[in-house]
Design a protein around this motif. Structure first.
Motif, PDB file in Angstrom:
ATOM      1  N   VAL A 151       2.653  56.954  14.517  1.00  0.00           N
ATOM      2  CA  VAL A 151       2.949  57.864  13.410  1.00  0.00           C
ATOM      3  C   VAL A 151       3.977  58.884  13.886  1.00  0.00           C
ATOM      4  N   GLY A 152       5.035  59.024  13.111  1.00  0.00           N
ATOM      5  CA  GLY A 152       6.077  59.953  13.475  1.00  0.00           C
ATOM      6  C   GLY A 152       6.371  60.939  12.371  1.00  0.00           C
ATOM      7  N   VAL A 153       7.117  61.965  12.704  1.00  0.00           N
ATOM      8  CA  VAL A 153       7.570  62.935  11.702  1.00  0.00           C
ATOM      9  C   VAL A 153       9.071  63.123  11.869  1.00  0.00           C
ATOM     10  N   ILE A 154       9.722  63.375  10.747  1.00  0.00           N
ATOM     11  CA  ILE A 154      11.165  63.543  10.739  1.00  0.00           C
ATOM     12  C   ILE A 154      11.503  64.584   9.672  1.00  0.00           C
ATOM     13  N   PRO A 155      12.482  65.452   9.910  1.00  0.00           N
ATOM     14  CA  PRO A 155      12.871  66.395   8.862  1.00  0.00           C
ATOM     15  C   PRO A 155      13.252  65.647   7.595  1.00  0.00           C
ATOM     16  N   THR A 156      12.724  66.081   6.474  1.00  0.00           N
ATOM     17  CA  THR A 156      12.964  65.381   5.209  1.00  0.00           C
ATOM     18  C   THR A 156      14.449  65.271   4.898  1.00  0.00           C
ATOM     19  N   THR A 157      15.208  66.295   5.258  1.00  0.00           N
ATOM     20  CA  THR A 157      16.642  66.273   4.988  1.00  0.00           C
ATOM     21  C   THR A 157      17.367  65.207   5.809  1.00  0.00           C
ATOM     22  N   ILE A 190       6.154  59.196   8.967  1.00  0.00           N
ATOM     23  CA  ILE A 190       6.546  57.792   9.096  1.00  0.00           C
ATOM     24  C   ILE A 190       5.406  57.043   9.757  1.00  0.00           C
ATOM     25  N   VAL A 191       5.060  55.896   9.232  1.00  0.00           N
ATOM     26  CA  VAL A 191       4.080  55.014   9.871  1.00  0.00           C
ATOM     27  C   VAL A 191       4.815  53.750  10.302  1.00  0.00           C
ATOM     28  N   ALA A 192       4.821  53.478  11.596  1.00  0.00           N
ATOM     29  CA  ALA A 192       5.543  52.323  12.132  1.00  0.00           C
ATOM     30  C   ALA A 192       4.593  51.427  12.918  1.00  0.00           C
ATOM     31  N   TRP A 193       4.887  50.138  12.891  1.00  0.00           N
ATOM     32  CA  TRP A 193       4.152  49.141  13.674  1.00  0.00           C
ATOM     33  C   TRP A 193       5.151  48.434  14.576  1.00  0.00           C
ATOM     34  N   TYR A 194       4.918  48.515  15.889  1.00  0.00           N
ATOM     35  CA  TYR A 194       5.843  47.938  16.862  1.00  0.00           C
ATOM     36  C   TYR A 194       5.098  46.939  17.748  1.00  0.00           C
ATOM     37  N   LEU A 215       8.417  46.347  13.702  1.00  0.00           N
ATOM     38  CA  LEU A 215       8.387  45.263  12.725  1.00  0.00           C
ATOM     39  C   LEU A 215       8.049  45.735  11.314  1.00  0.00           C
ATOM     40  N   GLU A 216       7.491  46.938  11.196  1.00  0.00           N
ATOM     41  CA  GLU A 216       7.148  47.460   9.863  1.00  0.00           C
ATOM     42  C   GLU A 216       7.241  48.975   9.868  1.00  0.00           C
ATOM     43  N   VAL A 217       7.782  49.515   8.780  1.00  0.00           N
ATOM     44  CA  VAL A 217       7.895  50.969   8.601  1.00  0.00           C
ATOM     45  C   VAL A 217       7.506  51.317   7.179  1.00  0.00           C
ATOM     46  N   SER A 218       6.703  52.354   7.020  1.00  0.00           N
ATOM     47  CA  SER A 218       6.380  52.888   5.696  1.00  0.00           C
ATOM     48  C   SER A 218       6.712  54.367   5.694  1.00  0.00           C
ATOM     49  N   VAL A 219       7.534  54.786   4.728  1.00  0.00           N
ATOM     50  CA  VAL A 219       7.911  56.184   4.615  1.00  0.00           C
ATOM     51  C   VAL A 219       8.173  56.491   3.144  1.00  0.00           C
ATOM     52  N   ASN A 221       8.225  56.343  -0.513  1.00  0.00           N
ATOM     53  CA  ASN A 221       7.927  55.257  -1.454  1.00  0.00           C
ATOM     54  C   ASN A 221       8.522  53.919  -1.011  1.00  0.00           C
ATOM     55  N   THR A 222       8.875  53.808   0.289  1.00  0.00           N
ATOM     56  CA  THR A 222       9.544  52.609   0.787  1.00  0.00           C
ATOM     57  C   THR A 222       8.801  51.983   1.956  1.00  0.00           C
ATOM     58  N   THR A 223       8.702  50.648   1.925  1.00  0.00           N
ATOM     59  CA  THR A 223       8.159  49.887   3.045  1.00  0.00           C
ATOM     60  C   THR A 223       9.206  48.868   3.492  1.00  0.00           C
ATOM     61  N   ILE A 224       9.433  48.798   4.806  1.00  0.00           N
ATOM     62  CA  ILE A 224      10.372  47.838   5.391  1.00  0.00           C
ATOM     63  C   ILE A 224       9.570  46.923   6.302  1.00  0.00           C
ATOM     64  N   LEU A 225       9.612  45.617   6.041  1.00  0.00           N
ATOM     65  CA  LEU A 225       8.785  44.663   6.777  1.00  0.00           C
ATOM     66  C   LEU A 225       9.637  43.516   7.307  1.00  0.00           C
ATOM     67  N   CYS A 226       9.422  43.172   8.565  1.00  0.00           N
ATOM     68  CA  CYS A 226      10.133  42.050   9.180  1.00  0.00           C
ATOM     69  C   CYS A 226       9.538  40.743   8.661  1.00  0.00           C
ATOM     70  N   SER A 227      10.388  39.900   8.092  1.00  0.00           N
ATOM     71  CA  SER A 227       9.933  38.637   7.515  1.00  0.00           C
ATOM     72  C   SER A 227      10.251  37.433   8.402  1.00  0.00           C
ATOM     73  N   LYS A 228      11.227  37.590   9.307  1.00  0.00           N
ATOM     74  CA  LYS A 228      11.578  36.492  10.212  1.00  0.00           C
ATOM     75  C   LYS A 228      12.195  37.071  11.475  1.00  0.00           C
ATOM     76  N   LEU A 229      11.896  36.437  12.594  1.00  0.00           N
ATOM     77  CA  LEU A 229      12.375  36.929  13.875  1.00  0.00           C
ATOM     78  C   LEU A 229      12.847  35.754  14.727  1.00  0.00           C
TER      79      LEU A 229
END
Length: 276
Positions: A151-157, A190-194, A215-219, A221-229
């Motif tokens: 779990v990470g944090v980042i300035p919203t800006t 930020i919630v990330a899975w590595y 491989l996955e990030v949720s922040v 209203n957006t989720t980014i997921l690895c579908s192929k490697l």
């Protein structure tokens, strides 16, 4: 086993693995990004059919696919351009809202990103976005890979700093009109899975800095997921930083965009006064 011991074990595995990775180690990760539609108070007055029509029109902006090509220290992240499902054309206006090709060098702490704004090309050359990660021992499988949650944090800006947004202009004007301390800045979680099974410190978009490929990030209203490697593809991956466009840093680019938005607003208000 305590969390500290588990965390140390993960780091040791990462350091051992990265030392054994050959210099020509490469990979390609394909990501699918999906964002939910946020219409705010304006959307509250719409019925489901109207919302569905808008979602269909904005599908190319809400659902995207990307490719991250990487080696031990460098990566290049590109969006796969697709045709609009309705018009059959590419979303040229949407380029004002999306990130261009993004090169990262984790060894040199360098970001180089191509960006287009209203027909003009820019080259943003700056440091990588620093993220404060808190690692956990929670794990899950993504495909064939064991992933750990961080779990990470980042300035919203700092999120989507490259985008054209009227809300961004309102927030910027609010910050300049109020006296705020650095501690008062809004932060986004930020919630990330590595996976330490792929011992590189890369990830999609702005996200990096963990002991394994993200491989996955949720922040928001957006989720980014690895579908192929693909590890060590047959065809050698070319990782070259973008080189075309006027060179600026992040702050200079953001100031330019906000200045342009103020001009648009002033011109629009002027036309309304004139027509009235």
């Amino acid at each position: 086993m305590s969390t500290l011991i588990k965390f140390s074990a993960i780091c040791l595995v990462f350091l051992y693995a990265i030392s054994g990775v050959s210099q020509d180690f490469q990979g390609k990760a394909y990501y699918y990004s999906k964002s939910t539609l946020e219409l705010g108070t304006w959307g509250a007055r719409m019925n489901k059919q109207q919302k569905d029509q808008i979602a269909a029109r904005l599908k190319n902006r809400l659902e995207k696919t990307y490719v991250l090509s990487f080696n031990k220290t460098e990566s290049i992240y590109k969006e796969e351009e697709v045709l609009d499902a309705i018009s059959g054309a590419t979303d040229s206006w949407g380029k004002n809202f999306t990130a261009g090709h993004q090169y990262k060098d984790v060894k040199e702490n360098r970001l180089v990103q191509s960006q287009e704004f209203y027909g003009k090309k820019f080259l943003i050359d700056d440091k990588l976005q620093q993220i404060e990660w808190t690692m956990t021992t929670e794990q899950k499988k993504i495909g064939n890979y064991t992933c750990y949650k961080s779990v990470g944090v980042i300035p919203t800006t700092a999120l989507k700093w490259w985008s054209f947004s009227w809300s961004k202009l309102r927030e910027a004007e609010k910050e300049t009109s109020e006296t705020t301390n650095s501690e008062d800045y809004n932060l986004t979680q930020i919630v990330a899975w590595y996976t330490p099974q792929i011992p590189v410190s890369h990830g999609p978009s702005e996200y990096w800095g963990l002991p394994g490929l993200i491989l996955e990030v949720s922040v928001d209203n957006t989720t980014i997921l690895c579908s192929k490697l693909i590890i060590n593809p047959k065809e050698k991956v070319e990782i070259i930083a973008p080189s075309k466009g006027k060179q600026v840093n992040k702050d200079e680019y953001c100031d330019m965009v906000l200045k342009k938005m103020k001009e648009f607003r002033a011109n629009r208000m002027g036309r309304r006064r004139y027509s009235g």
